[in-house]
Every structure is written in structure tokens, then in C-alpha cells.
Scaffold this motif. Structure first.
Motif, PDB file in Angstrom:
ATOM      1  N   VAL A 169      60.223  15.567  44.121  1.00 49.94           N
ATOM      2  CA  VAL A 169      61.053  14.509  43.555  1.00 49.94           C
ATOM      3  C   VAL A 169      60.260  13.210  43.570  1.00 49.94           C
ATOM      4  O   VAL A 169      59.702  12.825  44.606  1.00 49.94           O
ATOM      5  CB  VAL A 169      62.357  14.340  44.365  1.00 49.94           C
ATOM      6  CG1 VAL A 169      63.184  13.174  43.822  1.00 49.94           C
ATOM      7  CG2 VAL A 169      63.156  15.629  44.329  1.00 49.94           C
ATOM      8  N   ASN A 170      60.216  12.545  42.415  1.00 52.14           N
ATOM      9  CA  ASN A 170      59.568  11.242  42.312  1.00 52.14           C
ATOM     10  C   ASN A 170      60.614  10.149  42.484  1.00 52.14           C
ATOM     11  O   ASN A 170      61.608  10.115  41.761  1.00 52.14           O
ATOM     12  CB  ASN A 170      58.877  11.082  40.951  1.00 52.14           C
ATOM     13  CG  ASN A 170      57.709  12.045  40.781  1.00 52.14           C
ATOM     14  OD1 ASN A 170      56.680  11.916  41.425  1.00 52.14           O
ATOM     15  ND2 ASN A 170      57.893  13.034  39.916  1.00 52.14           N
ATOM     16  N   THR A 171      60.350   9.263  43.450  1.00 50.10           N
ATOM     17  CA  THR A 171      61.278   8.173  43.723  1.00 50.10           C
ATOM     18  C   THR A 171      60.569   6.850  43.502  1.00 50.10           C
ATOM     19  O   THR A 171      59.478   6.629  44.053  1.00 50.10           O
ATOM     20  CB  THR A 171      61.787   8.253  45.174  1.00 50.10           C
ATOM     21  OG1 THR A 171      62.408   9.525  45.387  1.00 50.10           O
ATOM     22  CG2 THR A 171      62.805   7.153  45.450  1.00 50.10           C
ATOM     23  N   PHE A 172      61.191   5.987  42.691  1.00 49.23           N
ATOM     24  CA  PHE A 172      60.634   4.671  42.398  1.00 49.23           C
ATOM     25  C   PHE A 172      61.619   3.624  42.905  1.00 49.23           C
ATOM     26  O   PHE A 172      62.788   3.609  42.495  1.00 49.23           O
ATOM     27  CB  PHE A 172      60.406   4.508  40.888  1.00 49.23           C
ATOM     28  CG  PHE A 172      59.514   5.575  40.294  1.00 49.23           C
ATOM     29  CD1 PHE A 172      58.133   5.446  40.329  1.00 49.23           C
ATOM     30  CD2 PHE A 172      60.061   6.713  39.707  1.00 49.23           C
ATOM     31  CE1 PHE A 172      57.324   6.428  39.782  1.00 49.23           C
ATOM     32  CE2 PHE A 172      59.248   7.699  39.158  1.00 49.23           C
ATOM     33  CZ  PHE A 172      57.876   7.554  39.197  1.00 49.23           C
ATOM     34  N   SER A 173      61.156   2.737  43.789  1.00 49.58           N
ATOM     35  CA  SER A 173      62.040   1.721  44.355  1.00 49.58           C
ATOM     36  C   SER A 173      62.108   0.475  43.485  1.00 49.58           C
ATOM     37  O   SER A 173      62.985  -0.375  43.674  1.00 49.58           O
ATOM     38  CB  SER A 173      61.572   1.343  45.764  1.00 49.58           C
ATOM     39  OG  SER A 173      60.249   0.844  45.734  1.00 49.58           O
ATOM     40  N   HIS A 206      53.402  16.207  39.969  1.00 51.88           N
ATOM     41  CA  HIS A 206      54.098  16.248  41.240  1.00 51.88           C
ATOM     42  C   HIS A 206      55.231  17.255  41.144  1.00 51.88           C
ATOM     43  O   HIS A 206      56.103  17.140  40.284  1.00 51.88           O
ATOM     44  CB  HIS A 206      54.645  14.849  41.593  1.00 51.88           C
ATOM     45  CG  HIS A 206      55.286  14.793  42.942  1.00 51.88           C
ATOM     46  ND1 HIS A 206      56.214  13.839  43.283  1.00 51.88           N
ATOM     47  CD2 HIS A 206      55.125  15.576  44.032  1.00 51.88           C
ATOM     48  CE1 HIS A 206      56.601  14.052  44.527  1.00 51.88           C
ATOM     49  NE2 HIS A 206      55.958  15.095  44.993  1.00 51.88           N
ATOM     50  N   GLN A 231      52.497   9.021  51.895  1.00 56.68           N
ATOM     51  CA  GLN A 231      52.956   8.142  50.832  1.00 56.68           C
ATOM     52  C   GLN A 231      51.750   7.559  50.105  1.00 56.68           C
ATOM     53  O   GLN A 231      50.761   7.172  50.735  1.00 56.68           O
ATOM     54  CB  GLN A 231      53.818   7.024  51.410  1.00 56.68           C
ATOM     55  CG  GLN A 231      54.339   6.044  50.355  1.00 56.68           C
ATOM     56  CD  GLN A 231      55.208   4.979  50.980  1.00 56.68           C
ATOM     57  OE1 GLN A 231      55.577   5.075  52.146  1.00 56.68           O
ATOM     58  NE2 GLN A 231      55.536   3.949  50.206  1.00 56.68           N
ATOM     59  N   SER A 236      64.290  18.558  33.490  1.00 56.43           N
ATOM     60  CA  SER A 236      64.230  17.601  34.597  1.00 56.43           C
ATOM     61  C   SER A 236      65.571  16.921  34.792  1.00 56.43           C
ATOM     62  O   SER A 236      66.423  16.865  33.904  1.00 56.43           O
ATOM     63  CB  SER A 236      63.162  16.541  34.328  1.00 56.43           C
ATOM     64  OG  SER A 236      61.897  17.156  34.152  1.00 56.43           O
ATOM     65  N   THR A 237      65.733  16.377  35.999  1.00 54.77           N
ATOM     66  CA  THR A 237      66.926  15.613  36.347  1.00 54.77           C
ATOM     67  C   THR A 237      66.504  14.210  36.737  1.00 54.77           C
ATOM     68  O   THR A 237      65.645  14.026  37.617  1.00 54.77           O
ATOM     69  CB  THR A 237      67.678  16.266  37.515  1.00 54.77           C
ATOM     70  OG1 THR A 237      68.058  17.598  37.149  1.00 54.77           O
ATOM     71  CG2 THR A 237      68.914  15.469  37.883  1.00 54.77           C
ATOM     72  N   VAL A 238      67.086  13.211  36.051  1.00 52.29           N
ATOM     73  CA  VAL A 238      66.799  11.818  36.361  1.00 52.29           C
ATOM     74  C   VAL A 238      67.993  11.262  37.102  1.00 52.29           C
ATOM     75  O   VAL A 238      69.074  11.108  36.518  1.00 52.29           O
ATOM     76  CB  VAL A 238      66.511  11.005  35.082  1.00 52.29           C
ATOM     77  CG1 VAL A 238      66.193   9.562  35.437  1.00 52.29           C
ATOM     78  CG2 VAL A 238      65.380  11.634  34.286  1.00 52.29           C
ATOM     79  N   GLN A 239      67.818  10.979  38.416  1.00 50.31           N
ATOM     80  CA  GLN A 239      68.911  10.453  39.218  1.00 50.31           C
ATOM     81  C   GLN A 239      68.918   8.930  39.135  1.00 50.31           C
ATOM     82  O   GLN A 239      67.888   8.292  39.252  1.00 50.31           O
ATOM     83  CB  GLN A 239      68.760  10.894  40.687  1.00 50.31           C
ATOM     84  CG  GLN A 239      68.828  12.411  40.875  1.00 50.31           C
ATOM     85  CD  GLN A 239      68.585  12.819  42.309  1.00 50.31           C
ATOM     86  OE1 GLN A 239      68.150  12.002  43.119  1.00 50.31           O
ATOM     87  NE2 GLN A 239      68.859  14.080  42.631  1.00 50.31           N
ATOM     88  N   GLY A 240      70.130   8.390  38.913  1.00 53.80           N
ATOM     89  CA  GLY A 240      70.257   6.942  38.841  1.00 53.80           C
ATOM     90  C   GLY A 240      70.277   6.424  37.422  1.00 53.80           C
ATOM     91  O   GLY A 240      70.559   5.252  37.196  1.00 53.80           O
TER      92      GLY A 240
END
Length: 220
Positions: free
Chosen positions: A177-181, A174, A160, A196-200
């Protein structure tokens, strides 16, 4: 029982034994092929005009000063600390077993080669940078107070990355999958999403402009 004085020298073909102290004041002693059993004690300065060979014996120097240096072809072993104050040490093709501890700054005027060994830097500062053609492995993290520059790809596998108030120049690539909290702020820049796919979802308070068709299938 009195004092013996020899004005023309003293020659003996056997072994000379002295039961008490022998004082030879203001004179030169020449030992040619001689053996002195029991040692010699001299309170002044010992000067040798030629090579001195001490074979198979231990030399103890307690508070002594050697002018001109010492040359030893074998292995030098020191059981206690060695202090060389205000002097320069030159190691030419030498091997130091056990390492060297220096509380000051180490300066190398030429290349330093450390082959097949591990380097531990604990709270150290390296001025001028380090060039390493192999793989760098950090088991406890890397802290850099200035700008880090990498001339080739950097691979951080299975780990990480935390960027706290940092700036990454040149962008980040990258493949996963890029994950931003938390919130991601990209101010004054253009975002390109190609396949690209933007989840959320994406929240944008301004105006969204699309230069090509937008397909939102099965969604409102």
C-alpha cells in the motif's frame, strides 16, 4: 700510551677489547664471520655490497635514510606513525594489519579485493563507482550527490523512503500500500489503475475521461 700504527694489518685469534674510542679513518673495514658486541656507531653512509642478516635483534632507525629499500620476509611492526612522502608504495601479496591511513587520494590501477572484511566510508568520495556482487547494507543511510543507477532490483525491506525534491527515472514498483501524507503532483503524465483501490479519494481539477465502463457501487 701512544698511537699504534699497523701498516700491514692486524690479526688476532682471540677477543679484542678496546677501552676507548677506535678511529679508522679513510679505510675499508672487512668483517668476515665476525661478531661485534656493543654495536657500531657510524656518522657517515653505510654501504653493503651483499646481503645483511640481523637475526633475532631489534633495529632502531631514528631519522635515518635507507637508499635502495629494505627487504624483510617477516612481519614489520611500527609502534609510531610511518611517513613515506613523495614516494610510491607497492604491495604485492602483502598483508597490512591495523589498516592504512592516507589523507590524500588512493588510486588503484587494478582490481581491489577485500574479502570477509567490513568497509567504512566516512565522508569519502569514490570516483568511478563500486561493483559489488553481494548485498549492500547501510545502517545509517545513504547520501548520493549525483545520479544513482541500479542495474538490478533494489530491495528496501521494512524501511521508510524519503524523496525530497527527487526524480525517480523508470518508475517505482511497490506491491504493498502506498501512503502519501501530502499532495502528490503527477504533471503531464497518464495514471493507470488496474484493479487498484484508492483510499481517501482522488481530486482532479481538470476533465476526467474514461475509455471503459466505470463502476461506482454504493457511492454517490
Amino acid at each position: 700510551a701512544g698511537l699504534e700504527t699497523f701498516s700491514t694489518g692486524f690479526v688476532t685469534g682471540g677477543v679484542s677489547t678496546f677501552g676507548a674510542r677506535v678511529s679508522i679513518a679513510n679505510q675499508q673495514i672487512t668483517l668476515d664471520g665476525s661478531t661485534i658486541q656493543g654495536g657500531v656507531t657510524h656518522a657517515g653512509v653505510n654501504t653493503f655490497g651483499a646481503a645483511v642478516s640481523i637475526a633475532g635483534q631489534q633495529i632502531t632507525l631514528d631519522g635515518s635514510t635507507m637508499q635502495g629499500g629494505v627487504i624483510h620476509a617477516g612481519v614489520n611492526t611500527f609502534s609510531a606513525a610511518v611517513s613515506i612522502a613523495g614516494q610510491q608504495i607497492t604491495l604485492d601479496g602483502s598483508t597490512i594489519q591495523g589498516g592504512v591511513i592516507n589523507a590524500g587520494v588512493n588510486t588503484f590501477g587494478a582490481a581491489v579485493s577485500i574479502a570477509g572484511q567490513q568497509i567504512t566510508l566516512d565522508g569519502s568520495t569514490i570516483q568511478g563507482g563500486v561493483t559489488h556482487a553481494g548485498l549492500e547494507t547501510f545502517s545509517t543511510g545513504l547520501v548520493a550527490g549525483s545520479v544513482s543507477t541500479f542495474g538490478a532490483a533494489v530491495s528496501i525491506a521494512g524501511q521508510q523512503i524519503t524523496l525530497d525534491g527527487s526524480t525517480v527515472q523508470g518508475g517505482v514498483i511497490h506491491a504493498g500500500v502506498n501512503t502519501f501524507s501530502a499532495a502528490v503532483s503527477i504533471a503531464g503524465q497518464q495514471i493507470t489503475l488496474d484493479g487498484s483501490t484508492v483510499q481517501g479519494g482522488v481530486t482532479h481539477a481538470g476533465v476526467n475521461t474514461f475509455g471503459a465502463a466505470v463502476s461506482i457501487a454504493g457511492q454517490q
